[in-house]
Write a protein that holds these residues in place. Structure first.
Motif, PDB file in Angstrom:
ATOM      1  N   TYR A 138       6.845   8.557  -6.085  1.00 22.62           N
ATOM      2  CA  TYR A 138       7.265   8.622  -7.412  1.00 22.62           C
ATOM      3  C   TYR A 138       8.210   7.848  -7.749  1.00 22.62           C
ATOM      4  O   TYR A 138       8.350   7.111  -8.856  1.00 22.62           O
ATOM      5  N   LEU A 139       9.390   7.707  -6.825  1.00 21.38           N
ATOM      6  CA  LEU A 139      10.607   7.097  -7.479  1.00 21.38           C
ATOM      7  C   LEU A 139      10.208   5.592  -7.443  1.00 21.38           C
ATOM      8  O   LEU A 139      10.506   4.647  -8.290  1.00 21.38           O
ATOM      9  N   GLY A 148       4.369   5.008   4.513  1.00 22.91           N
ATOM     10  CA  GLY A 148       4.682   6.518   5.013  1.00 22.91           C
ATOM     11  C   GLY A 148       5.724   7.171   4.256  1.00 22.91           C
ATOM     12  O   GLY A 148       6.069   8.187   4.560  1.00 22.91           O
ATOM     13  N   TRP A 149       5.634   6.895   3.014  1.00 16.84           N
ATOM     14  CA  TRP A 149       6.553   7.720   2.014  1.00 16.84           C
ATOM     15  C   TRP A 149       6.072   9.030   1.806  1.00 16.84           C
ATOM     16  O   TRP A 149       4.891   9.440   1.690  1.00 16.84           O
ATOM     17  N   GLU A 192       8.009   4.840 -10.600  1.00 16.35           N
ATOM     18  CA  GLU A 192       9.275   5.056 -11.694  1.00 16.35           C
ATOM     19  C   GLU A 192      10.080   3.687 -11.803  1.00 16.35           C
ATOM     20  O   GLU A 192      10.252   3.230 -12.817  1.00 16.35           O
ATOM     21  N   GLU A 193      10.669   3.502 -10.744  1.00 16.01           N
ATOM     22  CA  GLU A 193      11.371   2.144 -10.714  1.00 16.01           C
ATOM     23  C   GLU A 193      10.493   0.693 -10.959  1.00 16.01           C
ATOM     24  O   GLU A 193      11.126  -0.105 -11.735  1.00 16.01           O
ATOM     25  N   MET A 194       9.454   0.707 -10.568  1.00 19.74           N
ATOM     26  CA  MET A 194       8.573  -0.496 -10.889  1.00 19.74           C
ATOM     27  C   MET A 194       8.358  -0.360 -12.509  1.00 19.74           C
ATOM     28  O   MET A 194       8.145  -1.439 -13.048  1.00 19.74           O
ATOM     29  N   ALA A 216       0.923  -1.256  -0.115  1.00 22.94           N
ATOM     30  CA  ALA A 216      -0.225   0.067  -0.040  1.00 22.94           C
ATOM     31  C   ALA A 216       0.897   1.328   0.010  1.00 22.94           C
ATOM     32  O   ALA A 216       0.853   1.900   0.983  1.00 22.94           O
ATOM     33  N   PRO A 217       1.556   1.432  -1.067  1.00 18.18           N
ATOM     34  CA  PRO A 217       2.500   2.527  -1.236  1.00 18.18           C
ATOM     35  C   PRO A 217       1.965   3.956  -0.740  1.00 18.18           C
ATOM     36  O   PRO A 217       2.734   4.718  -0.307  1.00 18.18           O
TER      37      PRO A 217
END
Length: 100
Positions: free
Chosen positions: A77-78, A70-71, A81-83, A59-60
């Motif tokens: 975003y990162l 808790g990002w 993007e990496e995914m 649950a990002p």
């Protein structure tokens, strides 16, 4: 404008890349490539979401107090993007992203 990542964000990005390299199978990448949104293969979808769950990343967008990482917006975003760069399956949109 300086768009250089801070050392902390660079380390986070490296952590995400390493996680994906270690946990994302070629089978999952191929299934994601062939899908338009979520994986059509239910078993692979469940497997990928369990991997994310064990990492605490299922649950990002959620705060820590509700089970998320808790990002910050930049970390989210990162992660996305990496995914995308790794060809990872997307997090189910009607689960933790929209309904939760």
């Amino acid at each position: 404008m300086d768009i250089t990542l801070s050392a902390e964000l660079g380390a986070f990005q490296d952590q995400v890349r390493h996680f994906l390299a270690e946990n994302l199978s070629d089978e999952m990448r191929e299934a994601a490539r062939l899908s338009t949104t979520i994986l059509a293969d239910h078993a692979l979808t469940q497997e990928w979401h369990k991997v994310l769950y064990r990492q605490g990343w299922a649950a990002p967008n959620w705060p820590v107090e509700h089970g998320g990482p808790g990002w910050t917006p930049m970390q989210r975003y990162l992660f996305e993007e990496e995914m995308n760069l790794a060809g990872a399956p997307r997090v189910m949109p009607f689960g933790a992203k929209m309904v939760g």
